[in-house]
Design an enzyme around this catalytic site. Structure first.
Site, PDB file in Angstrom:
ATOM      1  N   GLN A 245       0.658  -1.244   0.085  1.00 20.18           N
ATOM      2  CA  GLN A 245       0.108   0.033  -0.130  1.00 20.18           C
ATOM      3  C   GLN A 245       0.929   1.157   0.157  1.00 20.18           C
ATOM      4  OE1 GLN A 245      -2.752  -0.245   3.280  1.00 20.18           O
ATOM      5  NE2 GLN A 245      -2.996   2.164   3.445  1.00 20.18           N
ATOM      6  N   GLY A 246       0.740   1.905  -1.069  1.00 23.14           N
ATOM      7  CA  GLY A 246       1.611   3.231  -1.199  1.00 23.14           C
ATOM      8  C   GLY A 246       1.016   4.519  -0.902  1.00 23.14           C
TER       9      GLY A 246
ATOM     10  N   SER B 105       1.491   6.586   2.195  1.00 21.43           N
ATOM     11  CA  SER B 105       2.242   7.682   2.793  1.00 21.43           C
ATOM     12  C   SER B 105       3.159   8.234   2.284  1.00 21.43           C
ATOM     13  CB  SER B 105       2.443   7.284   4.358  1.00 21.43           C
ATOM     14  OG  SER B 105       1.467   6.626   4.918  1.00 21.43           O
TER      15      SER B 105
ATOM     16  N   SER C  38       4.808  -0.834   3.606  1.00 23.47           N
ATOM     17  CA  SER C  38       5.106  -2.134   4.267  1.00 23.47           C
ATOM     18  C   SER C  38       5.100  -3.290   3.370  1.00 23.47           C
ATOM     19  CB  SER C  38       4.024  -2.441   5.652  1.00 23.47           C
ATOM     20  OG  SER C  38       4.142  -1.664   6.327  1.00 23.47           O
TER      21      SER C  38
ATOM     22  N   GLU D  86      -9.227  -1.183   7.490  1.00 21.58           N
ATOM     23  CA  GLU D  86      -8.128  -1.621   8.084  1.00 21.58           C
ATOM     24  C   GLU D  86      -8.272  -1.281   9.769  1.00 21.58           C
ATOM     25  OE1 GLU D  86      -5.246   1.041   6.298  1.00 21.58           O
ATOM     26  OE2 GLU D  86      -3.657  -0.397   6.939  1.00 21.58           O
TER      27      GLU D  86
HETATM   28  C1  LIG Z   1       4.587  -0.476  11.275  1.00 18.05           C
HETATM   29  C2  LIG Z   1       3.832   0.807  10.113  1.00 18.05           C
HETATM   30  C3  LIG Z   1       3.628   0.429   8.937  1.00 18.05           C
HETATM   31  C4  LIG Z   1       3.096   1.217   8.067  1.00 18.05           C
HETATM   32  N1  LIG Z   1       2.706   0.831   6.702  1.00 18.05           N
HETATM   33  C5  LIG Z   1       2.479   1.739   5.820  1.00 18.05           C
HETATM   34  C6  LIG Z   1       1.931   1.366   4.616  1.00 18.05           C
HETATM   35  O1  LIG Z   1       2.230   0.000   4.263  1.00 18.05           O
HETATM   36  N2  LIG Z   1       1.945   2.184   3.652  1.00 18.05           N
HETATM   37  C7  LIG Z   1       1.637   3.428   3.750  1.00 18.05           C
HETATM   38  O2  LIG Z   1       1.123   4.131   3.276  1.00 18.05           O
HETATM   39  N3  LIG Z   1       1.888   3.836   5.132  1.00 18.05           N
HETATM   40  C8  LIG Z   1       2.178   2.907   6.296  1.00 18.05           C
HETATM   41  N4  LIG Z   1       2.349   3.537   7.573  1.00 18.05           N
HETATM   42  C9  LIG Z   1       2.434   4.893   7.592  1.00 18.05           C
HETATM   43  C10 LIG Z   1       1.433   5.343   8.479  1.00 18.05           C
HETATM   44  O3  LIG Z   1       0.098   5.418   8.047  1.00 18.05           O
HETATM   45  C11 LIG Z   1       2.041   6.921   8.940  1.00 18.05           C
HETATM   46  O4  LIG Z   1       3.077   6.568   9.876  1.00 18.05           O
HETATM   47  C12 LIG Z   1       0.791   7.656   9.731  1.00 18.05           C
HETATM   48  O5  LIG Z   1      -0.097   7.842   9.171  1.00 18.05           O
HETATM   49  C13 LIG Z   1       1.349   8.765  10.556  1.00 18.05           C
HETATM   50  O6  LIG Z   1       2.106   9.533   9.579  1.00 18.05           O
HETATM   51  P1  LIG Z   1       3.611  10.243  10.117  1.00 18.05           P
HETATM   52  O7  LIG Z   1       4.477   8.843  10.510  1.00 18.05           O
HETATM   53  O8  LIG Z   1       4.154  10.936   8.807  1.00 18.05           O
HETATM   54  O9  LIG Z   1       3.619  11.045  11.370  1.00 18.05           O
HETATM   55  P2  LIG Z   1       2.873  12.582  11.404  1.00 18.05           P
HETATM   56  O10 LIG Z   1       1.499  12.780  10.542  1.00 18.05           O
HETATM   57  O11 LIG Z   1       4.253  13.525  11.107  1.00 18.05           O
HETATM   58  O12 LIG Z   1       2.718  12.676  12.682  1.00 18.05           O
HETATM   59  C14 LIG Z   1       3.488  13.173  13.793  1.00 18.05           C
HETATM   60  C15 LIG Z   1       2.817  13.358  15.275  1.00 18.05           C
HETATM   61  O13 LIG Z   1       1.888  14.272  14.978  1.00 18.05           O
HETATM   62  C16 LIG Z   1       0.718  14.129  15.378  1.00 18.05           C
HETATM   63  N5  LIG Z   1      -0.499  14.902  14.528  1.00 18.05           N
HETATM   64  C17 LIG Z   1      -0.379  15.052  13.123  1.00 18.05           C
HETATM   65  N6  LIG Z   1      -1.461  15.847  12.881  1.00 18.05           N
HETATM   66  C18 LIG Z   1      -2.073  15.932  13.764  1.00 18.05           C
HETATM   67  C19 LIG Z   1      -3.350  16.584  13.769  1.00 18.05           C
HETATM   68  N7  LIG Z   1      -4.254  17.229  13.109  1.00 18.05           N
HETATM   69  N8  LIG Z   1      -3.857  16.632  15.213  1.00 18.05           N
HETATM   70  C20 LIG Z   1      -3.409  15.985  16.349  1.00 18.05           C
HETATM   71  N9  LIG Z   1      -2.047  15.428  16.139  1.00 18.05           N
HETATM   72  C21 LIG Z   1      -1.431  15.217  14.878  1.00 18.05           C
HETATM   73  C22 LIG Z   1       0.493  12.558  14.983  1.00 18.05           C
HETATM   74  O14 LIG Z   1      -0.589  11.895  15.869  1.00 18.05           O
HETATM   75  C23 LIG Z   1       1.830  12.121  15.538  1.00 18.05           C
HETATM   76  O15 LIG Z   1       1.835  11.956  17.037  1.00 18.05           O
HETATM   77  C24 LIG Z   1       2.981   2.626   8.355  1.00 18.05           C
HETATM   78  C25 LIG Z   1       3.416   2.889   9.653  1.00 18.05           C
HETATM   79  C26 LIG Z   1       4.007   2.190  10.422  1.00 18.05           C
HETATM   80  C27 LIG Z   1       4.659   2.519  11.876  1.00 18.05           C
END
Ligand SMILES: Cc1cc2nc3c(=O)[nH]c(=O)nc-3n(C[C@H](O)[C@H](O)[C@H](O)COP(=O)(O)OP(=O)(O)OC[C@H]3O[C@@H](n4cnc5c(N)ncnc54)[C@H](O)[C@@H]3O)c2cc1C
Lengths: 381, 326
Positions: free
Chosen positions: A124-125, A127, A160, A243
């Site tokens: 799933q692409g 993020s 992932s 999900e």
């Molecule tokens: C194990 C794992 C597997 C994953 N697999 C996939 C995958 O297969 N495909 C894919 O596309 N993605 C995947 N992801 C990505 C995942 O969806 C993102 O990590 C997640 O959506 C958070 O984005 P970020 O890491 O950029 O954090 P950020 O969005 O930068 O957030 C950082 C912090 O700020 C907070 N924050 C951000 N915006 C707000 C708001 N509006 N209000 C309050 N707090 C806020 C967040 O809650 C967090 O605590 C995976 C992540 C993990 C950890």
């Protein structure tokens, strides 16, 4: 929310399916895993074995390779697997639903049977480095050429198991001018296409799970777009809602097994750290509440209620149970910290990600506040 | 009950609750209590669990208890209409030693409001508005009838509690299975009322967050407030799922499984209903700290409720034991 009685029991045909599945499992035990075999490879073999018995995609219509049953039937199968400590069914339900809802007839017929059988492995692409929670802010761009095809440039992150996958459900912007939610489209990207680079990232528990995906002038055909231009956003929302669903929970019964292990370990020990027994009791409560909650959702679904933003409640409850359980497990088995570090430590690290993947816990709270409670939109949050 | 019939009964109870709710602690007076109880008794709910098979399922009773908990009510639905009649019904299945002399029994609990673990001292009659006698279930399943004494103090201003005579007349004995059912049923009914209270109070605080303005905007638009209410909502949902499931287990599963589900539900409610009310009170700000506001009526109910029948430590200890040893 219903405030009339619900039937929390399994309908009869689910009980029958459970028995059939048990009988099949007895003749088809979990394969051996060689020490050097990466987990995803092993899981893929297991996926194929399950499919050979007809236990994958039960809720997908028959013409697309499934069995035309309901999500509840699929849940029964995951449940049974979890109860035996076996790995769950491959988590492709949400991808299948995206294709079912947005794919063309031709795409559904071509892609779904291969997805279910494991001939194609998907990732799933969504993020990106600059677009996590704020997924709509993605910048990967698919530029439409006059000849009809697209040229894609950009970078994905956290994809992932991309290193073990052949296809990627890719989101990219197809319009730079339109508002974010109307300008994103979805594609099927074969990962061996020229211009695609997959670079694995090591996860905190030491596993190779997620990847970076670099896209440099990657050509995608119009036929590789899923749905119309602009359908990418609703498609993404469909997949994440699935999900987060409390029903899609093969791992629930896995918690139950670990809790019983913790109880026995504590029972056999003479001296216990203060409060450990109540921590274990609390884990049991979290887990059983989750079981009750999943059953309630099932009953509500059978009573005709459709899935909506309340899946954010489900996800927060699941996160609560999982994180507290592994924190407690480390207290019961402290040797995980000073010894070699076994499975519990690995799972503990993975539990920390539960409040991040599939939408962080804060994002789930935002959804509950706005969509479930109808609280007003504030100063830009 | 048929679905329509249940909805009818529930709506009657809802209308009653809206009419007789205490708008503030100052409204709670002897006369209003009597009037409210008389009006509730007229609904005739004490027959719901008196016959075998009962007229209502446990799940239906649990939903009525939830409904009763939604408003600050002084009435005894739990003690006199849901608990005591069920106890008599379960006794019919065991051995009866003597008659019950009172016309309208409620239940007696140990002085600390818990299920007795040894021979309990200082019995109290619990939830006794409208009651004239109290039935007590001893640790081993023996049931005795006790006389009501002077009012006993409790932090829950809505709940009628009175001292009960130490000596009781033998009424009978519950079979081991019936004893499990009794404990599970009592836990479920009490937990359900607390779920109703927590849900209703959180809903009131969500409404308030939409209306109350500070800094030129509704406080419900601040993310810190939103997240607090979202968390409270998750807790209320967890409580709801657990208690309704436990109620269903009593209707459909073995007594042992039902008792485990009921303990789980009570443990969840003990902590989460209180947490949810705390969150709601925080959203109300200063106004919720006054005697006039309903907040403390809800807080008192869930706070005392969390120690009633089984405390969190009581429950967690049992639930931490391996399945095989239980
Ligand atoms: C194990 C794992 C597997 C994953 N697999 C996939 C995958 O297969 N495909 C894919 O596309 N993605 C995947 N992801 C990505 C995942 O969806 C993102 O990590 C997640 O959506 C958070 O984005 P970020 O890491 O950029 O954090 P950020 O969005 O930068 O957030 C950082 C912090 O700020 C907070 N924050 C951000 N915006 C707000 C708001 N509006 N209000 C309050 N707090 C806020 C967040 O809650 C967090 O605590 C995976 C992540 C993990 C950890």
């Amino acid at each position: 929310m219903t405030d009339t009685p619900l039937d929390f029991g399994d309908p009869e045909d689910l009980e029958r399916l459970r028995n059939d599945f048990r009988a099949w499992l007895a003749g088809h035990p979990l394969p051996e895993r060689p020490a050097d075999e990466p987990l995803p490879v092993f899981l893929h073999r297991w996926h194929r074995q399950l499919h050979s018995g007809g236990w994958v995609g039960l809720d997908v219509p028959e013409q697309y390779g499934g069995r035309g049953l309901t999500a509840l039937h699929q849940v029964t199968v995951s449940d049974e697997l979890g109860a035996r400590g076996a790995p769950g069914v491959p988590r492709i339900g949400y991808l299948a639903h995206a294709l079912l809802r947005f794919g063309s007839e031709e795409q559904r017929r071509r892609l779904l049977p291969r997805m279910l059988s494991g001939d194609d492995v998907w990732c799933q692409g969504f993020s990106e480095p600059g677009a996590g929670s704020d997924l709509a802010g993605m910048s990967t761009y698919a530029e439409r050429r006059p000849e009809g095809h697209y040229i894609v440039n950009g970078q994905k992150l956290w994809t992932s198991y991309a290193q073990y996958s052949g296809l990627c459900l890719l989101l990219a912007r197809t319009d730079r001018a339109a508002p974010a939610h109307a300008s994103i489209s979805a594609f099927v990207l074969p990962l061996d296409r020229p211009g695609v680079t997959v670079r694995p990232l090591r996860a905190a528990n030491g596993d190779d799970e997620f990847c970076e995906l670099f896209l440099d002038d990657v050509r995608l055909e119009e036929s590789e777009r899923i749905g119309a231009e602009g359908d990418g956003w609703p498609l993404a929302m469909t997949t994440v809602a699935y999900e987060r669903n409390a029903l899609d929970t093969g791992h629930l019964s896995k918690y139950g097994l670990l809790i019983e292990r913790l109880r026995r370990a504590a029972h056999e020990r003479r001296k216990l750290p203060d409060g450990l027994l109540s921590d274990i009791g609390r884990c049991a409560v979290d887990y059983q509440v989750l079981v009750a909650h999943a059953r309630r959702r099932t009953a509500e679904r059978l009573a005709g209620q459709s899935a909506g933003p309340e899946s954010s409640v489900d996800k927060l409850l699941m996160t609560r149970a999982e994180q507290r359980l592994y924190e407690t497990a480390l207290k019961v088995f402290p040797e995980e910290l000073y010894g070699e570090g076994g499975e519990v430590l690995g799972d503990y690290f993975y539990s920390r990600a539960a409040s991040v993947y599939g939408g962080t816990s804060q994002i789930q709270r935002n959804i509950i506040a706005k969509r479930l409670l109808g609280l007003p939109v504030g100063p830009r949050a | 009950m048929e679905r329509d019939e249940f909805t009818l009964v529930r709506d009657m109870l809802r209308a009653f609750a809206t009419r007789f709710r205490s708008g503030s602690a100052g409204d709670i007076k002897a006369q209003t209590r009597t009037d409210a109880q008389r009006a509730l008794d007229e609904l005739g709910l004490s027959g719901l669990r008196r016959t075998s098979p009962p007229a209502a399922t446990v799940q239906e009773c649990a939903l009525l208890a939830e409904e009763h908990g939604r408003q600050p009510l002084t009435t005894s639905l739990l003690g006199t209409a849901l608990l005591a009649p069920e106890l008599l019904r379960l006794l019919d299945l065991g051995e009866r030693a003597g008659p019950v002399y009172g016309d309208r029994p409620t239940v007696a609990l140990a002085g600390d409001l818990r299920f007795p673990d040894r021979d309990a001292v200082g019995l109290v009659a619990w939830d006794c508005d409208g009651a004239d006698t109290a039935l007590f279930v001893h640790g081993e399943g023996r049931v005795t009838e006790h006389e009501l004494g002077a009012p006993a103090p409790t932090a829950d201003l809505l709940r009628g509690v009175r001292r009960a005579s130490a000596e009781g007349r033998p009424v009978g004995r519950l079979t081991p299975g019936a004893h499990q059912c009794w404990q599970a049923y009592a836990l479920v009914v009490v937990a359900s009322e607390l779920v109703g209270a927590a849900r209703s109070f959180v809903e009131q605080s969500v409404d308030y967050a939409r209306e109350r303005h500070q800094y030129g905007q509704p406080i419900g638009s601040f993310q810190a407030v939103q997240h607090q209410l979202a968390d409270a909502t998750v807790l209320v949902e967890a409580c709801t799922s657990a208690t309704r499931y436990a109620a269903w287990c009593l209707d459909s599963e073995t007594p042992g499984r039902a008792l485990t589900a009921a303990r789980v539900a009570k443990a969840e409610v003990n902590s989460s209903a209180v947490e949810a009310v705390y969150a709601g009170m925080q959203v109300f700000g200063g106004i919720a700290q006054t005697w006039e506001h309903v907040a403390h009526l809800y807080l008192r109910r869930v706070l005392v409720g969390a120690t009633t029948l089984a405390t969190t430590p009581d429950l967690l200890t049992v639930l931490a034991a391996p399945e095989a040893t239980r």
